[in-house]
Scaffold this active site. Structure first.
Site, PDB file in Angstrom:
ATOM      1  N   GLU A   1       0.824  -1.215   0.000  1.00  0.00           N
ATOM      2  CA  GLU A   1       0.000   0.000   0.000  1.00  0.00           C
ATOM      3  C   GLU A   1       0.852   1.257   0.000  1.00  0.00           C
ATOM      4  O   GLU A   1       0.397   2.329  -0.390  1.00  0.00           O
ATOM      5  CB  GLU A   1      -0.883   0.035   1.264  1.00  0.00           C
ATOM      6  CG  GLU A   1      -1.940  -1.039   1.301  1.00  0.00           C
ATOM      7  CD  GLU A   1      -2.967  -0.858   0.199  1.00  0.00           C
ATOM      8  OE1 GLU A   1      -3.515   0.249   0.097  1.00  0.00           O
ATOM      9  OE2 GLU A   1      -3.185  -1.822  -0.574  1.00  0.00           O
ATOM     10  N   ARG A  47      16.769 -14.067   6.275  1.00  0.00           N
ATOM     11  CA  ARG A  47      15.768 -13.691   5.273  1.00  0.00           C
ATOM     12  C   ARG A  47      16.124 -14.350   3.944  1.00  0.00           C
ATOM     13  O   ARG A  47      17.268 -14.685   3.689  1.00  0.00           O
ATOM     14  CB  ARG A  47      15.719 -12.152   5.130  1.00  0.00           C
ATOM     15  CG  ARG A  47      15.209 -11.485   6.399  1.00  0.00           C
ATOM     16  CD  ARG A  47      15.210  -9.969   6.296  1.00  0.00           C
ATOM     17  NE  ARG A  47      14.347  -9.447   5.265  1.00  0.00           N
ATOM     18  CZ  ARG A  47      13.031  -9.268   5.392  1.00  0.00           C
ATOM     19  NH1 ARG A  47      12.418  -9.604   6.519  1.00  0.00           N
ATOM     20  NH2 ARG A  47      12.331  -8.772   4.401  1.00  0.00           N
ATOM     21  N   HIS A 100      38.499  17.140  18.997  1.00  0.00           N
ATOM     22  CA  HIS A 100      38.490  16.713  20.401  1.00  0.00           C
ATOM     23  C   HIS A 100      37.427  17.505  21.151  1.00  0.00           C
ATOM     24  O   HIS A 100      37.302  18.714  20.924  1.00  0.00           O
ATOM     25  CB  HIS A 100      39.862  16.980  21.034  1.00  0.00           C
ATOM     26  CG  HIS A 100      39.897  16.683  22.493  1.00  0.00           C
ATOM     27  ND1 HIS A 100      39.989  15.392  22.965  1.00  0.00           N
ATOM     28  CD2 HIS A 100      39.810  17.497  23.586  1.00  0.00           C
ATOM     29  CE1 HIS A 100      39.988  15.431  24.288  1.00  0.00           C
ATOM     30  NE2 HIS A 100      39.874  16.690  24.691  1.00  0.00           N
TER      31      HIS A 100
HETATM   32  P1  FAD Z   1      12.815  -4.498  -0.051  1.00  0.00           P
HETATM   33  O1  FAD Z   1      13.016  -3.356   0.843  1.00  0.00           O
HETATM   34  O2  FAD Z   1      12.447  -5.806   0.552  1.00  0.00           O
HETATM   35  O3  FAD Z   1      11.686  -4.048  -1.083  1.00  0.00           O
HETATM   36  C1  FAD Z   1      11.172  -4.897  -2.037  1.00  0.00           C
HETATM   37  C2  FAD Z   1       9.780  -4.439  -2.386  1.00  0.00           C
HETATM   38  O4  FAD Z   1       9.349  -5.177  -3.517  1.00  0.00           O
HETATM   39  C3  FAD Z   1       8.752  -4.704  -1.295  1.00  0.00           C
HETATM   40  O5  FAD Z   1       8.088  -3.513  -0.962  1.00  0.00           O
HETATM   41  C4  FAD Z   1       7.792  -5.708  -1.907  1.00  0.00           C
HETATM   42  O6  FAD Z   1       6.434  -5.459  -1.546  1.00  0.00           O
HETATM   43  C5  FAD Z   1       7.973  -5.444  -3.399  1.00  0.00           C
HETATM   44  N1  FAD Z   1       7.684  -6.605  -4.231  1.00  0.00           N
HETATM   45  C6  FAD Z   1       8.177  -7.864  -4.107  1.00  0.00           C
HETATM   46  N2  FAD Z   1       7.730  -8.648  -5.116  1.00  0.00           N
HETATM   47  C7  FAD Z   1       6.943  -7.860  -5.883  1.00  0.00           C
HETATM   48  C8  FAD Z   1       6.211  -8.081  -7.073  1.00  0.00           C
HETATM   49  N3  FAD Z   1       6.211  -9.278  -7.673  1.00  0.00           N
HETATM   50  N4  FAD Z   1       5.495  -7.054  -7.590  1.00  0.00           N
HETATM   51  C9  FAD Z   1       5.499  -5.832  -6.984  1.00  0.00           C
HETATM   52  N5  FAD Z   1       6.193  -5.560  -5.868  1.00  0.00           N
HETATM   53  C10 FAD Z   1       6.906  -6.558  -5.337  1.00  0.00           C
HETATM   54  N6  FAD Z   1      19.073  -2.779   6.627  1.00  0.00           N
HETATM   55  C11 FAD Z   1      19.919  -1.778   6.926  1.00  0.00           C
HETATM   56  O7  FAD Z   1      20.782  -1.442   6.109  1.00  0.00           O
HETATM   57  N7  FAD Z   1      19.841  -1.108   8.112  1.00  0.00           N
HETATM   58  C12 FAD Z   1      18.929  -1.432   9.057  1.00  0.00           C
HETATM   59  O8  FAD Z   1      18.885  -0.824  10.118  1.00  0.00           O
HETATM   60  C13 FAD Z   1      18.035  -2.504   8.768  1.00  0.00           C
HETATM   61  N8  FAD Z   1      17.099  -2.860   9.679  1.00  0.00           N
HETATM   62  C14 FAD Z   1      16.225  -3.862   9.369  1.00  0.00           C
HETATM   63  C15 FAD Z   1      15.291  -4.228  10.331  1.00  0.00           C
HETATM   64  C16 FAD Z   1      14.392  -5.241  10.076  1.00  0.00           C
HETATM   65  C17 FAD Z   1      13.377  -5.625  11.123  1.00  0.00           C
HETATM   66  C18 FAD Z   1      14.408  -5.885   8.801  1.00  0.00           C
HETATM   67  C19 FAD Z   1      13.405  -6.956   8.482  1.00  0.00           C
HETATM   68  C20 FAD Z   1      15.341  -5.534   7.844  1.00  0.00           C
HETATM   69  C21 FAD Z   1      16.267  -4.521   8.125  1.00  0.00           C
HETATM   70  N9  FAD Z   1      17.249  -4.146   7.205  1.00  0.00           N
HETATM   71  C22 FAD Z   1      18.126  -3.150   7.520  1.00  0.00           C
HETATM   72  C23 FAD Z   1      17.366  -4.794   5.898  1.00  0.00           C
HETATM   73  C24 FAD Z   1      16.719  -3.907   4.807  1.00  0.00           C
HETATM   74  O9  FAD Z   1      15.371  -3.684   5.149  1.00  0.00           O
HETATM   75  C25 FAD Z   1      16.827  -4.564   3.447  1.00  0.00           C
HETATM   76  O10 FAD Z   1      18.168  -4.912   3.181  1.00  0.00           O
HETATM   77  C26 FAD Z   1      16.340  -3.629   2.353  1.00  0.00           C
HETATM   78  O11 FAD Z   1      15.009  -3.246   2.585  1.00  0.00           O
HETATM   79  C27 FAD Z   1      16.454  -4.290   0.980  1.00  0.00           C
HETATM   80  O12 FAD Z   1      15.990  -3.436   0.003  1.00  0.00           O
HETATM   81  P2  FAD Z   1      15.393  -3.984  -1.370  1.00  0.00           P
HETATM   82  O13 FAD Z   1      15.037  -2.779  -2.150  1.00  0.00           O
HETATM   83  O14 FAD Z   1      16.301  -4.981  -1.960  1.00  0.00           O
HETATM   84  O15 FAD Z   1      14.075  -4.798  -0.975  1.00  0.00           O
HETATM   85  P1  NAD Z   2      20.947 -12.984  10.516  1.00  0.00           P
HETATM   86  O1  NAD Z   2      21.484 -13.764   9.406  1.00  0.00           O
HETATM   87  O2  NAD Z   2      21.579 -11.705  10.907  1.00  0.00           O
HETATM   88  O3  NAD Z   2      20.925 -13.870  11.847  1.00  0.00           O
HETATM   89  C1  NAD Z   2      20.273 -15.100  11.896  1.00  0.00           C
HETATM   90  C2  NAD Z   2      20.838 -15.896  13.057  1.00  0.00           C
HETATM   91  O4  NAD Z   2      20.040 -17.033  13.240  1.00  0.00           O
HETATM   92  C3  NAD Z   2      22.265 -16.381  12.805  1.00  0.00           C
HETATM   93  O5  NAD Z   2      23.040 -16.082  13.931  1.00  0.00           O
HETATM   94  C4  NAD Z   2      22.093 -17.870  12.596  1.00  0.00           C
HETATM   95  O6  NAD Z   2      23.203 -18.621  12.991  1.00  0.00           O
HETATM   96  C5  NAD Z   2      20.890 -18.146  13.460  1.00  0.00           C
HETATM   97  N1  NAD Z   2      20.118 -19.329  13.098  1.00  0.00           N
HETATM   98  C6  NAD Z   2      19.840 -19.804  11.871  1.00  0.00           C
HETATM   99  N2  NAD Z   2      19.053 -20.910  11.951  1.00  0.00           N
HETATM  100  C7  NAD Z   2      18.827 -21.105  13.277  1.00  0.00           C
HETATM  101  C8  NAD Z   2      18.087 -22.064  14.009  1.00  0.00           C
HETATM  102  N3  NAD Z   2      17.393 -23.016  13.393  1.00  0.00           N
HETATM  103  N4  NAD Z   2      18.067 -21.968  15.355  1.00  0.00           N
HETATM  104  C9  NAD Z   2      18.762 -20.985  16.002  1.00  0.00           C
HETATM  105  N5  NAD Z   2      19.482 -20.055  15.346  1.00  0.00           N
HETATM  106  C10 NAD Z   2      19.502 -20.112  14.012  1.00  0.00           C
HETATM  107  O7  NAD Z   2      19.400 -12.795  10.166  1.00  0.00           O
HETATM  108  P2  NAD Z   2      18.295 -11.843  10.798  1.00  0.00           P
HETATM  109  O8  NAD Z   2      18.711 -11.351  12.129  1.00  0.00           O
HETATM  110  O9  NAD Z   2      17.014 -12.576  10.640  1.00  0.00           O
HETATM  111  O10 NAD Z   2      18.310 -10.623   9.790  1.00  0.00           O
HETATM  112  C11 NAD Z   2      18.024 -10.831   8.391  1.00  0.00           C
HETATM  113  C12 NAD Z   2      18.720  -9.830   7.532  1.00  0.00           C
HETATM  114  O11 NAD Z   2      18.213  -8.536   7.752  1.00  0.00           O
HETATM  115  C13 NAD Z   2      20.206  -9.808   7.809  1.00  0.00           C
HETATM  116  O12 NAD Z   2      20.870 -10.241   6.650  1.00  0.00           O
HETATM  117  C14 NAD Z   2      20.539  -8.389   8.078  1.00  0.00           C
HETATM  118  O13 NAD Z   2      21.577  -7.941   7.251  1.00  0.00           O
HETATM  119  C15 NAD Z   2      19.273  -7.599   7.774  1.00  0.00           C
HETATM  120  N6  NAD Z   2      19.081  -6.674   8.894  1.00  0.00           N
HETATM  121  C16 NAD Z   2      19.991  -5.667   9.037  1.00  0.00           C
HETATM  122  C17 NAD Z   2      19.885  -4.806  10.106  1.00  0.00           C
HETATM  123  C18 NAD Z   2      20.904  -3.726  10.259  1.00  0.00           C
HETATM  124  O14 NAD Z   2      21.611  -3.438   9.309  1.00  0.00           O
HETATM  125  N7  NAD Z   2      21.005  -3.096  11.421  1.00  0.00           N
HETATM  126  C19 NAD Z   2      18.874  -4.942  11.025  1.00  0.00           C
HETATM  127  C20 NAD Z   2      17.989  -5.974  10.861  1.00  0.00           C
HETATM  128  C21 NAD Z   2      18.102  -6.831   9.777  1.00  0.00           C
END
Ligand code: FAD
Ligand code: NAD
Length: 464
Positions: free
Chosen positions: A38, A272, A443
């Site tokens: 949305e 993921r 500093h």
């Molecule tokens: P996405 O952001 O996943 O966007 C893809 C979009 O494509 C989505 O909106 C989806 O609806 C749309 N889409 C998918 N398939 C279709 C389709 N067939 N048709 C139309 N639309 C479609 N990364 C950081 O660098 N810093 C952080 O602090 C951080 N915190 C995070 C916290 C959480 C809880 C999570 C889950 C992730 C976090 N990440 C963070 C990871 C970050 O969100 C992703 O790496 C980033 O959003 C990837 O960007 P993207 O454009 O590849 O895909």
């Molecule tokens: P992650 O890959 O960071 O961590 C997953 C953890 O789960 C690992 O330590 C792994 O060994 C463990 N694991 C896997 N299978 C398991 C099992 N069966 N039982 C117990 N432990 C298990 O993945 P995430 O924390 O889900 O985050 C997903 C992605 O989102 C990451 O790649 C990260 O880069 C991105 N992300 C980034 C930020 C940020 O940049 N601050 C914040 C949130 C998410």
């Protein structure tokens, strides 16, 4: 009638897709972006980076007030109460403002938003909802979603993924986090600060895989000190959700006796996986690699002519800034310019308190390539961090023993996420540790610890 409806069609409006679409339009290409959500902004703005940081910030303020940090500075707050409803409202306000901002930027740059799910009909034709469009170039930026854990079914009530963990209507009594990675530690920190007991169950023998070993070890100590229970080398074999809790069965990853853990809530955060289901990749003959990702070359071309891919759906770290940089580069390449992303210098930050950040090689990886010199400086010896009562952590610089070129920088500090930008820039410019040591740092700042760590590479830091 023009042969194509668009020069560029981007599928997905996350940080990769929306940036690619805006840059393509800025370069004079007729551009559309298909998005089924949305709101624009993808995982990052809607259910990822932004809402998690809103809760991290709010819970930090709560903890500072409730647990006496402010009082130590002479700021008396009286009886501190949690108003979780207002905290959630603030989170939603941030999301609304930022996703609306992308919609404004689309209009400003004349990027057409095609609302709906996109699926390939052929290599230049895509169906989005009821509409079929042809585009000369198609960029797949569909991102990623939560990896499910067999036997632990997410119901978004008792057993949640990261999206559910952003929305708990009350503070869990006992949150069990499955996976000691970035999401588990960030969202675990939020709910621990707000009053939950948090247990992290991690399959491997240490949290934060992929990071420098010393950083992982030190982080483990810090999280334990904060009250996290860390069950390492442990796997979850099942979870049963009932009316008022979840019964988890766990056993040692290496095999052994099973035990049960009672939780009020469970967060599944084991990684993921790329979003490719229903995209019709079979219709264009585009195969996925073994990890379910779309392989690309250095210019983000897939194996199918005219089809490009960026962000979480491609190999590399799943990070918003990596996706954004790839979005800029792919648009440049489509327009006939040269778009490059240096995949060796992508910083990563865990936004806990203290923050944990790194860029480049870990010490272990660097040693596999040859001899290294390592300089370390503790935040305890940094005047600003010490004054602010933020003594945890260190800066670690890994340099090539022969050339002195910086190969990796790792930081645990309250401001690590900001400090790492300097390290990334230095590495992008091919800096040596001496370059950093000879750069004048203001500093008193936490960043002086970087200069001292650089001086420590040659064994001559001043303040330790
Ligand atoms: P996405 O952001 O996943 O966007 C893809 C979009 O494509 C989505 O909106 C989806 O609806 C749309 N889409 C998918 N398939 C279709 C389709 N067939 N048709 C139309 N639309 C479609 N990364 C950081 O660098 N810093 C952080 O602090 C951080 N915190 C995070 C916290 C959480 C809880 C999570 C889950 C992730 C976090 N990440 C963070 C990871 C970050 O969100 C992703 O790496 C980033 O959003 C990837 O960007 P993207 O454009 O590849 O895909
Ligand atoms: P992650 O890959 O960071 O961590 C997953 C953890 O789960 C690992 O330590 C792994 O060994 C463990 N694991 C896997 N299978 C398991 C099992 N069966 N039982 C117990 N432990 C298990 O993945 P995430 O924390 O889900 O985050 C997903 C992605 O989102 C990451 O790649 C990260 O880069 C991105 N992300 C980034 C930020 C940020 O940049 N601050 C914040 C949130 C998410």
């Amino acid at each position: 009638m023009a042969e194509y409806d668009f020069d560029v069609l981007v599928i997905g409006a996350g940080p990769g897709g929306y940036v690619a679409a805006i840059r393509a339009a800025q370069l004079g290409l007729k551009t559309a972006c298909a998005e089924s959500r949305e709101t624009l902004g993808g995982t990052c703005l809607n259910v990822g980076c932004i809402p998690s940081k809103a809760l991290l910030h709010a819970s930090e303020l709560f903890e500072e007030a409730a647990h006496g940090t402010l009082a130590k500075w002479g700021v008396k707050t009286g009886n501190v109460e949690l108003d979780l409803g207002t905290m959630h409202a603030s989170r939603l306000e941030s999301i609304k403002g930022l996703t609306g901002g992308i919609e404004f930027l689309f209009k400003k740059n004349k990027v057409e938003w095609l609302k709906g799910r996109a699926a390939f009909e052929s290599a230049d034709t895509v169906k989005v909802g009821d509409r079929t469009v042809r585009a000369k170039n198609i960029v797949i930026a569909t991102g990623s979603s939560v990896t499910p854990l067999p036997g632990v079914e997410v119901d978004q009530q008792r057993i949640v993924d990261s999206t559910g963990a952003l929305e708990f209507a009350e503070v869990p009594q006992h949150l069990v986090v499955i996976g000691g990675g970035v999401i588990g530690l960030e969202l675990g920190s939020v709910w621990r600060r707000l009053g939950a007991k948090v247990t992290v169950v991690e399959f491997l023998d240490q949290i934060l895989p992929g990071m420098d070993a010393e950083v992982r070890k030190e982080s483990n100590k810090i999280f334990k000190k904060q009250g996290f229970e860390l069950k390492l080398g442990t796997k979850v074999t099942g979870a049963k959700a009932g009316g008022d809790g979840v019964m988890l069965t766990v056993e040692p990853a290496a095999g052994g006796a099973a035990e049960t853990i009672e939780a009020s809530h469970v967060l599944v955060s084991i990684g993921r996986r790329p979003n490719t289901d229903g995209l019709g990749l079979d219709k264009i003959g585009l195969e996925l690699n073994k990890r379910g990702q779309i392989d690309v070359d250095h210019s983000f071309k897939t194996k199918v002519a005219g089809v490009w891919a960026i962000g979480d759906v491609t190999p590399g770290p799943m990070l918003a800034h990596k996706a954004e940089d790839e979005g800029l580069a792919v648009a440049d390449n489509i327009a006939g310019h040269t778009g490059i992303v240096n995949e060796d210098v992508i910083p990563s930050v865990v936004y806990t308190m203290p923050e944990i950040a790194g860029v480049g090689l870990t010490e272990e990886q660097a040693r596999e390539h040859g001899e290294v010199k390592v300089g370390k400086f503790p935040m305890l010896a940094n005047s600003r961090a010490k004054t602010n009562k933020e003594p945890d952590g260190f800066v670690k610089i890994i340099a090539d023993a022969k050339t002195d070129r910086v190969l990796g920088v790792w930081i645990i500090s309250t401001l690590a996420g900001t400090m790492i930008a300097q390290a990334a820039q230095a590495m992008e410019f091919g800096a040596t540790s001496e370059d950093i040591a000879l750069t004048c740092h203001a500093h008193p700042t936490h960043s002086e610890a970087l200069k001292e760590a650089a001086m420590a590479v040659t064994g001559k830091p001043i303040h330790i």
